[in-house]
Design an enzyme around this catalytic site. Sequence first.
Site, PDB file in Angstrom:
ATOM      1  N   TYR A 194       0.774  -0.729  -0.100  1.00  0.00           N
ATOM      2  CA  TYR A 194       0.100   0.282  -0.167  1.00  0.00           C
ATOM      3  C   TYR A 194       0.538   1.144   0.052  1.00  0.00           C
ATOM      4  O   TYR A 194       1.235   1.300   1.170  1.00  0.00           O
ATOM      5  CB  TYR A 194      -0.836  -0.397   1.225  1.00  0.00           C
ATOM      6  CG  TYR A 194      -1.782   1.130   1.828  1.00  0.00           C
ATOM      7  CD1 TYR A 194      -1.973   1.626   0.227  1.00  0.00           C
ATOM      8  CD2 TYR A 194      -2.755   1.407   2.280  1.00  0.00           C
ATOM      9  CE1 TYR A 194      -3.075   3.090   0.411  1.00  0.00           C
ATOM     10  CE2 TYR A 194      -3.504   2.636   2.586  1.00  0.00           C
ATOM     11  CZ  TYR A 194      -3.752   3.204   1.436  1.00  0.00           C
ATOM     12  OH  TYR A 194      -5.054   3.837   2.292  1.00  0.00           O
ATOM     13  N   LYS A 201      -1.374  -0.698  -4.375  1.00  0.00           N
ATOM     14  CA  LYS A 201      -2.737  -0.299  -3.785  1.00  0.00           C
ATOM     15  C   LYS A 201      -1.682   0.957  -4.176  1.00  0.00           C
ATOM     16  O   LYS A 201      -0.997   1.353  -3.580  1.00  0.00           O
ATOM     17  CB  LYS A 201      -3.610  -0.394  -2.426  1.00  0.00           C
ATOM     18  CG  LYS A 201      -4.481   0.923  -3.228  1.00  0.00           C
ATOM     19  CD  LYS A 201      -5.709   1.151  -1.829  1.00  0.00           C
ATOM     20  CE  LYS A 201      -6.133   2.778  -2.106  1.00  0.00           C
ATOM     21  NZ  LYS A 201      -7.020   2.145  -0.813  1.00  0.00           N
TER      22      LYS A 201
END
Length: 308
Positions: free
Chosen positions: A135, A164
């Site tokens: 992330y 992400k």
Amino acid sequence: MTLFHGLIPPVPTIVNEDYQIDTDGAKVVIDHLIDEGVNGLLFLGTLGEFTQLSLEERKKVAEIAVEHVNGRVPVIIGTGSTNTREAIQLSRHSESIGAEGIIVINPYYTPLSEEHLLYHYESIGNVVGLPLLLYNFPAFTGQDLNPDLIKKLVETIPTISGIKDTVESIGHIREVLLKVKNEHPEFSVFCGYDDHLLPTLAAGGDGGICASGNFAPHLALGLLEAFNNQDFRQVIEHHQRLVSIPQIYNLDTPFANVIKEAMKQSGIEISTHVFPPSRSLRESKKKILNDILQGADNLPTKASRPKV
């Protein structure tokens, strides 16, 4: 074939006015999003307010999520922390309760050398068998996971299965696709910002983990379907609507309160309380939010939409 794909909303943590986890509210959100056709659900990310929760509260949210989803869609649990030992504990817990994956933000507050970042992710990946998504959110962590480092992580830790990438520049996502996904096609690349969904897909990415998936999932899902069908007229129409969504993130910081209010305005009957030091969105900003949402998709008002 990538393990995760499509639209995976980063689900807010629903709480009552006493800051207790609202189990019933969480179930309402889960059922609504699954009924809308999302491709997975992510809990305890930024919108999940994980930094404001105790270790036990984070475990409770994860347990509610996995139990109520009950295999209907993949569940990804955010297990990031500034503390590697805590991240390991949370990741092991997610594995033990049956989550399909974990997403781990790099430690924030204190920037880490590349050596220490590698050690952090290796420490988790070596003891947890779940697929691990990176992330990257440098605006919040203060440190970017650059494409070269991401490639090194992927080639060092077999369980890393995607990222992400919540970055302002679509160029960063492009470089991840070129340097990492080109060599590791099974690596999933998701954008974090709604307006990056189309360029991410066009460049070879796998989908979006976008906040609008909570209150207007039909926009991203419509874009994904149109893109897969090569219906580019519909692609552009959905993209133009998504482009206006990021305006709402400027209404407050942090913006979990904005997203919860957007969900309520879209017809999902939930509590919009957030954890302190944040507070619920002010009335004056609720009107601005409503105007933006109406402009994005001519969304019906709460009163005219069926209750969930």
